[in-house]
Design a protein around this motif. Structure first.
Motif, PDB file in Angstrom:
ATOM      1  N   ALA A  21       5.571 -14.220  -5.971  1.00  0.00           N
ATOM      2  CA  ALA A  21       4.233 -14.213  -7.098  1.00  0.00           C
ATOM      3  C   ALA A  21       4.281 -12.916  -7.054  1.00  0.00           C
ATOM      4  N   THR A  22       3.527 -13.030  -8.169  1.00  0.00           N
ATOM      5  CA  THR A  22       2.630 -11.274  -8.994  1.00  0.00           C
ATOM      6  C   THR A  22       1.267 -11.710  -9.520  1.00  0.00           C
ATOM      7  N   ASN A  23       0.078 -10.840  -8.682  1.00  0.00           N
ATOM      8  CA  ASN A  23      -1.318 -11.093  -9.193  1.00  0.00           C
ATOM      9  C   ASN A  23      -0.983  -9.805 -10.257  1.00  0.00           C
ATOM     10  N   VAL A  24      -1.065 -10.317 -11.834  1.00  0.00           N
ATOM     11  CA  VAL A  24      -1.105  -9.273 -13.076  1.00  0.00           C
ATOM     12  C   VAL A  24      -2.842  -9.246 -13.248  1.00  0.00           C
ATOM     13  N   GLY A  25      -3.825  -9.542 -12.690  1.00  0.00           N
ATOM     14  CA  GLY A  25      -4.891  -9.955 -13.189  1.00  0.00           C
ATOM     15  C   GLY A  25      -5.488  -8.523 -11.868  1.00  0.00           C
ATOM     16  N   ARG A  26      -6.746  -8.870 -12.546  1.00  0.00           N
ATOM     17  CA  ARG A  26      -7.566  -7.009 -11.994  1.00  0.00           C
ATOM     18  C   ARG A  26      -8.157  -8.481 -10.541  1.00  0.00           C
ATOM     19  N   ARG A  27      -8.317  -9.431 -10.964  1.00  0.00           N
ATOM     20  CA  ARG A  27      -9.338  -9.496  -9.426  1.00  0.00           C
ATOM     21  C   ARG A  27      -8.402 -10.301  -8.611  1.00  0.00           C
ATOM     22  N   ARG A  28      -9.024 -10.460  -7.247  1.00  0.00           N
ATOM     23  CA  ARG A  28      -8.328 -11.216  -5.950  1.00  0.00           C
ATOM     24  C   ARG A  28      -8.072 -12.509  -6.708  1.00  0.00           C
ATOM     25  N   SER A  29      -6.606 -13.158  -6.770  1.00  0.00           N
ATOM     26  CA  SER A  29      -6.367 -14.308  -7.042  1.00  0.00           C
ATOM     27  C   SER A  29      -6.314 -15.711  -5.389  1.00  0.00           C
ATOM     28  N   PRO A  30      -7.260 -16.434  -5.603  1.00  0.00           N
ATOM     29  CA  PRO A  30      -7.103 -17.481  -4.889  1.00  0.00           C
ATOM     30  C   PRO A  30      -5.910 -18.302  -3.830  1.00  0.00           C
ATOM     31  N   PRO A  31      -6.034 -18.621  -2.761  1.00  0.00           N
ATOM     32  CA  PRO A  31      -4.586 -19.077  -1.985  1.00  0.00           C
ATOM     33  C   PRO A  31      -4.079 -20.739  -2.733  1.00  0.00           C
ATOM     34  N   LEU A  32      -2.824 -20.423  -3.060  1.00  0.00           N
ATOM     35  CA  LEU A  32      -2.194 -21.461  -4.197  1.00  0.00           C
ATOM     36  C   LEU A  32      -0.989 -22.111  -2.807  1.00  0.00           C
ATOM     37  N   LEU A  33      -0.745 -23.067  -3.295  1.00  0.00           N
ATOM     38  CA  LEU A  33       0.816 -23.741  -2.873  1.00  0.00           C
ATOM     39  C   LEU A  33       1.544 -24.598  -4.322  1.00  0.00           C
ATOM     40  N   ALA A  34       2.614 -23.529  -3.394  1.00  0.00           N
ATOM     41  CA  ALA A  34       4.133 -23.718  -4.645  1.00  0.00           C
ATOM     42  C   ALA A  34       4.638 -24.883  -4.307  1.00  0.00           C
ATOM     43  N   THR A  35       5.225 -25.898  -5.196  1.00  0.00           N
ATOM     44  CA  THR A  35       5.667 -27.129  -4.581  1.00  0.00           C
ATOM     45  C   THR A  35       7.335 -27.067  -5.416  1.00  0.00           C
ATOM     46  N   GLU A  36       8.545 -27.520  -4.457  1.00  0.00           N
ATOM     47  CA  GLU A  36       9.619 -27.236  -5.237  1.00  0.00           C
ATOM     48  C   GLU A  36      10.544 -28.701  -4.474  1.00  0.00           C
ATOM     49  N   THR A  37      11.118 -28.953  -5.833  1.00  0.00           N
ATOM     50  CA  THR A  37      12.056 -30.498  -5.549  1.00  0.00           C
ATOM     51  C   THR A  37      12.844 -30.349  -5.686  1.00  0.00           C
ATOM     52  N   VAL A  38      13.684 -30.673  -4.770  1.00  0.00           N
ATOM     53  CA  VAL A  38      15.067 -30.927  -4.814  1.00  0.00           C
ATOM     54  C   VAL A  38      15.583 -31.518  -4.303  1.00  0.00           C
ATOM     55  N   GLY A  39      16.554 -32.658  -4.976  1.00  0.00           N
ATOM     56  CA  GLY A  39      17.109 -33.793  -4.860  1.00  0.00           C
ATOM     57  C   GLY A  39      16.113 -35.072  -4.067  1.00  0.00           C
ATOM     58  N   GLY A  40      14.955 -34.955  -4.307  1.00  0.00           N
ATOM     59  CA  GLY A  40      14.186 -36.002  -3.924  1.00  0.00           C
ATOM     60  C   GLY A  40      13.171 -35.552  -2.441  1.00  0.00           C
ATOM     61  N   HIS A  41      13.233 -34.333  -2.013  1.00  0.00           N
ATOM     62  CA  HIS A  41      12.781 -33.588  -1.112  1.00  0.00           C
ATOM     63  C   HIS A  41      11.884 -33.091  -1.932  1.00  0.00           C
ATOM     64  N   CYS A  42      10.534 -32.418  -1.880  1.00  0.00           N
ATOM     65  CA  CYS A  42       9.838 -31.872  -1.839  1.00  0.00           C
ATOM     66  C   CYS A  42       9.344 -30.595  -0.548  1.00  0.00           C
ATOM     67  N   ILE A  43       9.300 -29.475  -1.066  1.00  0.00           N
ATOM     68  CA  ILE A  43       9.551 -28.422  -0.165  1.00  0.00           C
ATOM     69  C   ILE A  43       8.059 -27.698  -0.519  1.00  0.00           C
ATOM     70  N   THR A  44       6.841 -27.170   0.215  1.00  0.00           N
ATOM     71  CA  THR A  44       5.736 -27.031   0.111  1.00  0.00           C
ATOM     72  C   THR A  44       5.839 -24.585   0.234  1.00  0.00           C
ATOM     73  N   VAL A  45       4.869 -24.365  -0.393  1.00  0.00           N
ATOM     74  CA  VAL A  45       5.302 -22.756  -0.454  1.00  0.00           C
ATOM     75  C   VAL A  45       3.721 -22.154   0.235  1.00  0.00           C
ATOM     76  N   PRO A  46       3.341 -22.357   0.539  1.00  0.00           N
ATOM     77  CA  PRO A  46       2.015 -21.293   0.819  1.00  0.00           C
ATOM     78  C   PRO A  46       1.612 -19.989  -0.104  1.00  0.00           C
ATOM     79  N   ILE A  47       1.316 -19.534  -0.988  1.00  0.00           N
ATOM     80  CA  ILE A  47       1.098 -18.208  -1.025  1.00  0.00           C
ATOM     81  C   ILE A  47       0.247 -18.180  -1.290  1.00  0.00           C
ATOM     82  N   PRO A  48      -0.790 -16.303  -0.421  1.00  0.00           N
ATOM     83  CA  PRO A  48      -1.906 -16.472   0.132  1.00  0.00           C
ATOM     84  C   PRO A  48      -2.430 -15.787  -1.293  1.00  0.00           C
TER      85      PRO A  48
END
Length: 388
Positions: free
Chosen positions: A74-101
């Motif tokens: 993950a890369t913040n291409v802007g000049r302002r600070r980005s808020p915390p986000l959550l990335a969700t990956e779905t593999v074979g019916g399993h949801c994997i949540t990855v926090p991005i600070p």
């Protein structure tokens, strides 16, 4: 709107209506406080963070139970600070949540996370989903980033010893263009190549064609491994078919490691589960394992009753082929069929995945038969029998 947002919106409307109806200023004040929280949540999500995200799977091909990881960048291409986000990956019916600070402008972050590989299969991973929420978790917004990926989970394999019975039956026997060079059997004439032994030059053909011609000598009648997987549902109980697939994969891998040309076929398709180019025997093990990662049982499938149709072209070609049949329980008729085809092969092996004791399973005369309830126990029994 999240569940908390729905509750907040309902409470806000209720407080405003109740305060106005009862002429109760305090309730109206609370209602406007809730309305302010909702407006703040909308304003918070109004500015979309300028964040780019890419991910990859390492490795993209693994065996069942082996480690596979996703790598998120993950890369913040802007000049302002980005808020915390959550990335969700779905593999074979399993949801994997990855926090991005939160990331400052221009900052990049790499996060690794494990992927599920407990079951074989071909998993199509959809684009990554980024979720953004306000501090009170009243509203959230999702957006998909990137392209889809594919993860191949091959069946688990076990080390298996190869049956050494048979071998080249005639030093000047049948040959094929795919046979390894350097033998003593004459296959054809070809143009002389730099580095060839000059004793291979065929002077008669050279005089007739005007081109320097040489004899193409190959290793004749190379032993081959044919693995037939029974894909009918009748012979198997519970999860036995999964173990049968693992055993078939193990035989294919063992043939590759022994340097033997191998081919995989299934009873559900008389022309073979995996088609090699031009009908030749191939060594593309990855194609075989990819097929075994998605093969299934059931459907219109005659089982071992279709064995003769499945191997008819091999029998007619009269090549030195070692046959391995992987199935579940075998009845008397199927055992008699294996005995019938035994003289046409260098060897015939029968792998049975059954829950009963091995003593109660079929053992056709002249056929190397091993029965076990799991693929791991089959490998132990097979190696003990072959290597003794």
């Amino acid at each position: 709107m999240t569940r908390s947002g729905v509750v907040m919106a309902g409470a806000t409307v209720g407080l405003l209506l109740a305060g106005a109806w009862a002429d109760y200023p305090e309730l109206v004040t609370l209602g406007f406080a809730g309305l302010g929280a909702l407006v703040t949540a909308v304003a918070w999500l109004f500015v979309r963070p300028q964040l780019t995200a890419g991910r990859e799977v390492r490795p993209r091909r693994v065996f069942e139970g082996s480690a596979a990881r996703g790598l998120l960048t993950a890369t913040n291409v802007g000049r302002r600070r980005s808020p915390p986000l959550l990335a969700t990956e779905t593999v074979g019916g399993h949801c994997i949540t990855v926090p991005i600070p939160a990331l400052v402008g221009g900052q990049s972050l790499q996060v690794g996370y494990p992927l599920p590989t407990e079951r074989r299969g071909r998993y199509v991973i959809p684009p990554l989903v980024l979720s953004q929420s306000d501090p009170l978790r009243l509203l959230h917004r999702r957006r998909a980033l990137g392209a889809g990926l594919v993860l191949h989970v091959y069946p688990r394999v076990h080390p298996l010893a190869m049956v050494t019975a048979g071998g080249p039956r005639d030093a000047e026997g049948p040959t094929a263009s795919s046979a390894p060079p350097g033998g003593v059997a004459f296959h054809s004439l070809r143009e002389y190549l730099l580095g060839d032994d000059w004793r291979l030059i065929h002077w008669g053909a050279t005089a007739r064609t005007g081109t320097l011609m040489a004899r193409h000598l190959v290793v004749p009648d190379e032993p081959r491994q044919l693995v037939v997987l029974d894909t009918s549902a009748a012979p198997y109980t519970a999860t036995m078919f999964e173990d049968a697939v693992r055993v078939a994969a193990s035989f294919c891998v063992a043939a590759e490691q022994a340097g033997l040309p191998a081919q995989l076929r299934t009873t559900g398709d008389a022309t073979g589960g995996v088609q090699w180019p031009d009908g030749e025997w191939g060594r593309d093990l990855s194609a075989t394992l990819e097929f075994l990662s998605v093969v299934d049982s059931g459907g219109v499938d005659r089982g071992l009753a279709a064995l003769l149709d499945t191997v008819r072209d091999v029998i007619s070609a009269d090549h030195g082929v070692a046959l391995v049949v992987v199935t579940g329980r075998v009845d008397a008729g199927q055992a008699e069929l294996l005995t019938l085809v035994r003289p046409r092969f260098l060897s015939v092996s029968l792998a049975q995945l059954v829950t009963a004791e091995p003593a109660s399973t079929a053992r056709p005369p002249g056929v190397l038969a091993v029965a076990a309830p799991t693929s791991a126990k089959f490998a132990v029994s097979w190696n003990r029998l072959v290597l003794r």
